[in-house]
Design a protein around this motif. Sequence first.
Motif, PDB file in Angstrom:
ATOM      1  N   PRO A  36       0.813  -1.225   0.000  1.00 54.39           N
ATOM      2  CA  PRO A  36       0.000   0.000   0.000  1.00 54.39           C
ATOM      3  C   PRO A  36       0.843   1.269   0.000  1.00 54.39           C
ATOM      4  O   PRO A  36       2.062   1.225   0.226  1.00 54.39           O
ATOM      5  CB  PRO A  36      -0.821  -0.111   1.287  1.00 54.39           C
ATOM      6  CG  PRO A  36      -0.124  -1.114   2.129  1.00 54.39           C
ATOM      7  CD  PRO A  36       0.629  -2.020   1.220  1.00 54.39           C
ATOM      8  N   SER A  37       0.201   2.389  -0.246  1.00 55.29           N
ATOM      9  CA  SER A  37       0.848   3.684  -0.234  1.00 55.29           C
ATOM     10  C   SER A  37       1.568   3.897   1.099  1.00 55.29           C
ATOM     11  O   SER A  37       1.008   3.611   2.151  1.00 55.29           O
ATOM     12  CB  SER A  37      -0.227   4.751  -0.438  1.00 55.29           C
ATOM     13  OG  SER A  37       0.361   5.922  -0.846  1.00 55.29           O
ATOM     14  N   GLY A  38       2.810   4.343   1.031  1.00 52.94           N
ATOM     15  CA  GLY A  38       3.584   4.570   2.251  1.00 52.94           C
ATOM     16  C   GLY A  38       4.313   3.338   2.752  1.00 52.94           C
ATOM     17  O   GLY A  38       4.999   3.386   3.777  1.00 52.94           O
ATOM     18  N   ALA A  39       4.204   2.219   2.039  1.00 50.09           N
ATOM     19  CA  ALA A  39       4.820   0.955   2.494  1.00 50.09           C
ATOM     20  C   ALA A  39       6.347   0.996   2.439  1.00 50.09           C
ATOM     21  O   ALA A  39       7.020   0.258   3.158  1.00 50.09           O
ATOM     22  CB  ALA A  39       4.295  -0.210   1.667  1.00 50.09           C
ATOM     23  N   GLY A  40       6.912   1.843   1.544  1.00 49.31           N
ATOM     24  CA  GLY A  40       8.374   1.929   1.450  1.00 49.31           C
ATOM     25  C   GLY A  40       8.932   1.556   0.079  1.00 49.31           C
ATOM     26  O   GLY A  40      10.147   1.425  -0.071  1.00 49.31           O
ATOM     27  N   LYS A  41       8.069   1.453  -0.920  1.00 51.34           N
ATOM     28  CA  LYS A  41       8.514   1.024  -2.259  1.00 51.34           C
ATOM     29  C   LYS A  41       9.499   2.030  -2.870  1.00 51.34           C
ATOM     30  O   LYS A  41      10.582   1.658  -3.321  1.00 51.34           O
ATOM     31  CB  LYS A  41       7.294   0.846  -3.185  1.00 51.34           C
ATOM     32  CG  LYS A  41       6.260  -0.125  -2.656  1.00 51.34           C
ATOM     33  CD  LYS A  41       5.087  -0.299  -3.597  1.00 51.34           C
ATOM     34  CE  LYS A  41       4.238   0.941  -3.810  1.00 51.34           C
ATOM     35  NZ  LYS A  41       3.500   1.392  -2.601  1.00 51.34           N
ATOM     36  N   THR A  42       9.099   3.305  -2.888  1.00 52.43           N
ATOM     37  CA  THR A  42       9.975   4.333  -3.469  1.00 52.43           C
ATOM     38  C   THR A  42      11.268   4.435  -2.661  1.00 52.43           C
ATOM     39  O   THR A  42      12.354   4.619  -3.237  1.00 52.43           O
ATOM     40  CB  THR A  42       9.241   5.694  -3.512  1.00 52.43           C
ATOM     41  OG1 THR A  42       8.098   5.554  -4.365  1.00 52.43           O
ATOM     42  CG2 THR A  42      10.127   6.809  -4.046  1.00 52.43           C
ATOM     43  N   THR A  43      11.157   4.282  -1.346  1.00 52.59           N
ATOM     44  CA  THR A  43      12.353   4.345  -0.494  1.00 52.59           C
ATOM     45  C   THR A  43      13.367   3.290  -0.922  1.00 52.59           C
ATOM     46  O   THR A  43      14.566   3.578  -1.029  1.00 52.59           O
ATOM     47  CB  THR A  43      11.948   4.161   0.985  1.00 52.59           C
ATOM     48  OG1 THR A  43      10.959   5.135   1.312  1.00 52.59           O
ATOM     49  CG2 THR A  43      13.138   4.321   1.908  1.00 52.59           C
ATOM     50  N   ILE A  44      12.912   2.071  -1.188  1.00 57.75           N
ATOM     51  CA  ILE A  44      13.825   1.000  -1.623  1.00 57.75           C
ATOM     52  C   ILE A  44      14.501   1.380  -2.945  1.00 57.75           C
ATOM     53  O   ILE A  44      15.722   1.247  -3.098  1.00 57.75           O
ATOM     54  CB  ILE A  44      13.082  -0.347  -1.750  1.00 57.75           C
ATOM     55  CG1 ILE A  44      12.775  -0.881  -0.346  1.00 57.75           C
ATOM     56  CG2 ILE A  44      13.886  -1.365  -2.573  1.00 57.75           C
ATOM     57  CD1 ILE A  44      12.103  -2.231  -0.314  1.00 57.75           C
ATOM     58  N   PHE A  85      11.145   7.396 -12.764  1.00 58.40           N
ATOM     59  CA  PHE A  85      10.697   8.001 -11.517  1.00 58.40           C
ATOM     60  C   PHE A  85       9.174   8.067 -11.441  1.00 58.40           C
ATOM     61  O   PHE A  85       8.502   8.231 -12.460  1.00 58.40           O
ATOM     62  CB  PHE A  85      11.271   9.418 -11.385  1.00 58.40           C
ATOM     63  CG  PHE A  85      12.764   9.441 -11.312  1.00 58.40           C
ATOM     64  CD1 PHE A  85      13.413   9.306 -10.092  1.00 58.40           C
ATOM     65  CD2 PHE A  85      13.533   9.580 -12.454  1.00 58.40           C
ATOM     66  CE1 PHE A  85      14.804   9.310 -10.021  1.00 58.40           C
ATOM     67  CE2 PHE A  85      14.918   9.583 -12.398  1.00 58.40           C
ATOM     68  CZ  PHE A  85      15.550   9.448 -11.181  1.00 58.40           C
ATOM     69  N   GLN A  86       8.663   7.970 -10.207  1.00 52.32           N
ATOM     70  CA  GLN A  86       7.214   8.014  -9.989  1.00 52.32           C
ATOM     71  C   GLN A  86       6.627   9.320 -10.554  1.00 52.32           C
ATOM     72  O   GLN A  86       5.541   9.330 -11.107  1.00 52.32           O
ATOM     73  CB  GLN A  86       6.925   7.904  -8.479  1.00 52.32           C
ATOM     74  CG  GLN A  86       5.471   7.649  -8.160  1.00 52.32           C
ATOM     75  CD  GLN A  86       5.257   7.067  -6.751  1.00 52.32           C
ATOM     76  OE1 GLN A  86       6.148   7.084  -5.911  1.00 52.32           O
ATOM     77  NE2 GLN A  86       4.076   6.565  -6.518  1.00 52.32           N
ATOM     78  N   ASP A  87       7.399  10.414 -10.445  1.00 51.89           N
ATOM     79  CA  ASP A  87       6.911  11.699 -10.979  1.00 51.89           C
ATOM     80  C   ASP A  87       7.640  12.085 -12.281  1.00 51.89           C
ATOM     81  O   ASP A  87       7.771  13.260 -12.603  1.00 51.89           O
ATOM     82  CB  ASP A  87       7.050  12.796  -9.918  1.00 51.89           C
ATOM     83  CG  ASP A  87       8.490  12.927  -9.414  1.00 51.89           C
ATOM     84  OD1 ASP A  87       9.357  12.151  -9.878  1.00 51.89           O
ATOM     85  OD2 ASP A  87       8.754  13.794  -8.571  1.00 51.89           O
TER      86      ASP A  87
HETATM   87  N1  LIG Z   1      11.849  12.649   2.902  1.00 51.57           N
HETATM   88  C1  LIG Z   1      10.998  12.080   3.766  1.00 51.57           C
HETATM   89  N2  LIG Z   1      10.811  12.590   5.004  1.00 51.57           N
HETATM   90  C2  LIG Z   1       9.978  12.011   5.886  1.00 51.57           C
HETATM   91  N3  LIG Z   1       9.272  10.888   5.618  1.00 51.57           N
HETATM   92  C3  LIG Z   1       9.398  10.347   4.398  1.00 51.57           C
HETATM   93  C4  LIG Z   1      10.273  10.896   3.409  1.00 51.57           C
HETATM   94  N4  LIG Z   1      10.205  10.133   2.300  1.00 51.57           N
HETATM   95  C5  LIG Z   1       9.344   9.136   2.592  1.00 51.57           C
HETATM   96  N5  LIG Z   1       8.855   9.269   3.840  1.00 51.57           N
HETATM   97  C6  LIG Z   1       7.910   8.368   4.512  1.00 51.57           C
HETATM   98  O1  LIG Z   1       8.375   7.054   4.361  1.00 51.57           O
HETATM   99  C7  LIG Z   1       7.304   6.136   4.159  1.00 51.57           C
HETATM  100  C8  LIG Z   1       7.516   5.317   2.891  1.00 51.57           C
HETATM  101  O2  LIG Z   1       7.395   6.200   1.770  1.00 51.57           O
HETATM  102  P1  LIG Z   1       7.536   5.681   0.256  1.00 51.57           P
HETATM  103  O3  LIG Z   1       7.522   6.896  -0.604  1.00 51.57           O
HETATM  104  O4  LIG Z   1       8.704   4.783   0.161  1.00 51.57           O
HETATM  105  O5  LIG Z   1       6.195   4.834   0.077  1.00 51.57           O
HETATM  106  P2  LIG Z   1       5.621   4.107  -1.225  1.00 51.57           P
HETATM  107  O6  LIG Z   1       5.433   2.679  -0.883  1.00 51.57           O
HETATM  108  O7  LIG Z   1       6.470   4.435  -2.391  1.00 51.57           O
HETATM  109  O8  LIG Z   1       4.177   4.804  -1.372  1.00 51.57           O
HETATM  110  P3  LIG Z   1       3.330   5.172  -2.728  1.00 51.57           P
HETATM  111  O9  LIG Z   1       2.665   3.901  -3.137  1.00 51.57           O
HETATM  112  O10 LIG Z   1       2.338   6.178  -2.223  1.00 51.57           O
HETATM  113  O11 LIG Z   1       4.273   5.737  -3.720  1.00 51.57           O
HETATM  114  C9  LIG Z   1       6.033   6.984   4.159  1.00 51.57           C
HETATM  115  O12 LIG Z   1       5.469   6.928   5.457  1.00 51.57           O
HETATM  116  C10 LIG Z   1       6.541   8.377   3.851  1.00 51.57           C
HETATM  117  O13 LIG Z   1       5.719   9.364   4.417  1.00 51.57           O
END
Ligand SMILES: Nc1ncnc2c1ncn2[C@@H]1O[C@H](COP(=O)(O)OP(=O)(O)OP(=O)(O)O)[C@@H](O)[C@H]1O
Length: 216
Positions: A36-44, A85-87
């Motif tokens: 789900p959104s916020g799971a950490g996908k983009t972070t990885i 990139f996502q954007d």
């Molecule tokens: N620069 C930042 N500062 C603070 N929190 C952040 C930052 N970047 C990401 N987060 C937090 O880290 C968590 C994971 O974010 P991420 O963008 O990896 O999610 P995601 O799985 O890619 O979501 P989506 O499906 O919406 O793209 C979220 O709770 C987000 O708010």
Amino acid sequence: MIKFKHVYKIYEKDIKALDDISFEIKSGELVFITGPSGAGKTTILNLLYREDTPAMGTILVNNTDISHLKGSKIAKYRRSIGFVFQDFKLLFDRCVFDNIALPLEIIKANTQYIKNAVMEYIKKIGLLGKEKLNPWHLSGGEKQKVAIARALITSPSIILADEPTGNLDDFSAWEIITMLTDANKKGATVVIATHNKEIISRVGGKVIKLDKGRIV
Ligand SMILES: Nc1ncnc2c1ncn2[C@@H]1O[C@H](COP(=O)(O)OP(=O)(O)OP(=O)(O)O)[C@@H](O)[C@H]1O
Ligand SMILES: [Mg+2]
């Protein structure tokens, strides 16, 4: 080979974006990261691109700990990666052709080669005649296709795609996925972050499922 070993990413206020993540992706594999959104996908994906470094843990790419790369070594490492990139991150001060050509210009490819390769991709993504337009004027789906072409143009060994079908209708989404699976068939390691369960079940491949920064 990509290896995450007990990786943590913590943002301020104790937000644990990644909470003890370990996985392995073999060279030439096609892998989906879902959740789900916020799971950490983009972070990885950002960590893999060396856009960011983990709070703890190790990220190995072909046996190199990428967190320790510095300066020009980071730039060199990124040249082996195509990132969608996502954007999109298209450049709005240049035309569609120049956006797609950029990675080839960075590696100083021959001008005639660039022209042929870029026009071939422009044809492939159905934008023939729009190559001199500023991407500003393109639809969301067309922008997405330009971002994909830019990521694939150098035939990188690793392709990271963050929600690459997010803005697309089913037909265009499938065209994009086919471009990514074709790159995988030619040997690239492809990692796709997506919510789209239908695409995952149609394509198959390994799935890394995340929730709240943990593998589930
Ligand atoms: N620069 C930042 N500062 C603070 N929190 C952040 C930052 N970047 C990401 N987060 C937090 O880290 C968590 C994971 O974010 P991420 O963008 O990896 O999610 P995601 O799985 O890619 O979501 P989506 O499906 O919406 O793209 C979220 O709770 C987000 O708010
Ligand atoms: Mg994301």
